[in-house]
Design an enzyme around this catalytic site. Structure first.
Site, PDB file in Angstrom:
ATOM      1  N   ARG A  88       0.811   8.429   1.858  1.00 45.15           N
ATOM      2  CA  ARG A  88       1.704   8.471   3.029  1.00 45.15           C
ATOM      3  C   ARG A  88       2.626   9.664   2.849  1.00 45.15           C
ATOM      4  O   ARG A  88       3.235   9.839   1.802  1.00 45.15           O
ATOM      5  CB  ARG A  88       2.497   7.165   3.106  1.00 45.15           C
ATOM      6  CG  ARG A  88       3.597   7.119   4.156  1.00 45.15           C
ATOM      7  CD  ARG A  88       3.004   7.138   5.558  1.00 45.15           C
ATOM      8  NE  ARG A  88       3.969   6.767   6.572  1.00 45.15           N
ATOM      9  CZ  ARG A  88       4.872   7.585   7.095  1.00 45.15           C
ATOM     10  NH1 ARG A  88       4.993   8.814   6.669  1.00 45.15           N
ATOM     11  NH2 ARG A  88       5.686   7.155   8.037  1.00 45.15           N
ATOM     12  N   GLU A  96       1.804   6.693  16.174  1.00 46.86           N
ATOM     13  CA  GLU A  96       0.724   5.773  15.798  1.00 46.86           C
ATOM     14  C   GLU A  96      -0.496   6.005  16.690  1.00 46.86           C
ATOM     15  O   GLU A  96      -0.361   6.189  17.892  1.00 46.86           O
ATOM     16  CB  GLU A  96       1.173   4.315  15.938  1.00 46.86           C
ATOM     17  CG  GLU A  96       2.356   3.939  15.067  1.00 46.86           C
ATOM     18  CD  GLU A  96       2.079   4.111  13.585  1.00 46.86           C
ATOM     19  OE1 GLU A  96       0.976   3.759  13.131  1.00 46.86           O
ATOM     20  OE2 GLU A  96       2.976   4.615  12.890  1.00 46.86           O
ATOM     21  N   ARG A 139       1.063   2.422  -0.850  1.00 51.12           N
ATOM     22  CA  ARG A 139       0.526   3.759  -0.610  1.00 51.12           C
ATOM     23  C   ARG A 139       1.325   4.741  -1.465  1.00 51.12           C
ATOM     24  O   ARG A 139       2.541   4.591  -1.599  1.00 51.12           O
ATOM     25  CB  ARG A 139       0.679   4.162   0.858  1.00 51.12           C
ATOM     26  CG  ARG A 139      -0.031   3.242   1.827  1.00 51.12           C
ATOM     27  CD  ARG A 139       0.264   3.591   3.262  1.00 51.12           C
ATOM     28  NE  ARG A 139       1.680   3.362   3.568  1.00 51.12           N
ATOM     29  CZ  ARG A 139       2.200   3.397   4.787  1.00 51.12           C
ATOM     30  NH1 ARG A 139       1.442   3.663   5.832  1.00 51.12           N
ATOM     31  NH2 ARG A 139       3.486   3.183   4.976  1.00 51.12           N
TER      32      ARG A 139
END
Length: 194
Positions: A88, A96, A139
Site C-alpha cells: 500500500r 476506489e 499490507r
C-alpha cells in the site's frame, strides 16, 4: 504343475506392472517438481522476460520487488522471490475502483489504476519504508520509486491521480505531498477536475 507355472507368470506380470508404475510415478513427480519451480519463477504474463526466483531474492536485498498485479491506484501485489504480498502506497489515497470497506467507487479511479499499471505491472520497483511497516490489513506500507528514479507516490499526487492521506508516524514526505496536491488542485488535474 500348470498351476505353479501360471502362478509364477502372474507374479512376474505383477512385478512388471509394479515396476512400470514405480517408474511412471517417479518420472511424473520429477516433472511436477520442475513445473512447480518454473511456475514460481514465471510470475508475469511474458514468460521470456520474467525474473527468476534467485534474481528476485538478490534484488530484494536492495528493497527492489517485482510487481505482479496492480489492484488500484495505491495498492499492488509484488514478489520478492520468497513471498508474494500486497504493498500500500504511503501518504496517498487513490479513488476506489469498486465499493469496498465502507468506501465508494470514486471518479478517476480507472485512470489512476491504469496509470499505475502502465508504470509498474510486470516491472521492478524500489520500496522505501517509513516508521510503520504494515497497516492493519497486513499490507506492507511503502513509498514507491520506479527504476528511473520517479517517486511514484508524488507523481500520482502531481497528476491528480490521488489525494494526500497521511497517518502518523509515516509522515516523512508529507510537506512535499501537500505542495503537489495544492498544485494539482489549482490546475484542476485528475480528481480535482470533478
Amino acid at each position: 504343475m500348470k498351476e505353479i507355472v501360471s502362478l509364477e507368470k502372474r507374479w512376474q506380470l505383477l512385478f512388471v506392472i509394479f515396476f512400470i508404475l514405480f517408474l511412471f510415478i517417479n518420472c511424473g513427480s520429477e516433472s511436477r517438481t520442475e513445473a512447480k519451480k518454473q511456475n514460481f519463477s514465471a510470475i508475469g504474463k511474458d514468460k521470456s522476460t520474467v525474473p527468476r526466483q534467485e534474481e528476485m531474492i538478490n534484488r530484494w536485498q536492495q528493497k527492489e520487488v517485482y510487481v505482479t498485479k496492480v489492484i488500484d491506484g495505491d495498492t499492488f501485489w509484488v514478489n520478492n522471490g520468497s513471498e508474494k504480498f500486497k504493498v500500500r502506497f504511503i501518504g496517498i489515497d487513490a479513488p476506489e475502483t469498486r465499493n469496498s470497506r465502507g468506501k465508494l467507487k470514486g471518479p478517476y479511479a480507472k485512470e489512476a489504476k491504469e496509470y499505475v499499471k502502465k508504470l509498474t505491472e510486470n516491472k521492478w520497483v524500489k520500496l522505501e519504508l517509513d516508521v510503520q511497516k504494515k497497516d492493519r490489513y497486513r499490507r506492507m506500507l511503502a513509498y514507491i520509486y520506479l527504476l528511473d528514479g520517479t517517486f511514484l507516490n508524488a507523481d500520482l499526487l502531481k497528476g491528480g491521480f490521488a489525494v494526500v492521506d497521511t497517518y502518523p508516524p509515516n509522515v516523512k514526505h508529507t510537506a512535499l505531498f501537500v505542495k503537489l496536491q495544492h498544485e494539482a488542485r489549482e490546475s484542476k488535474k485528475g480528481v480535482w477536475a470533478y
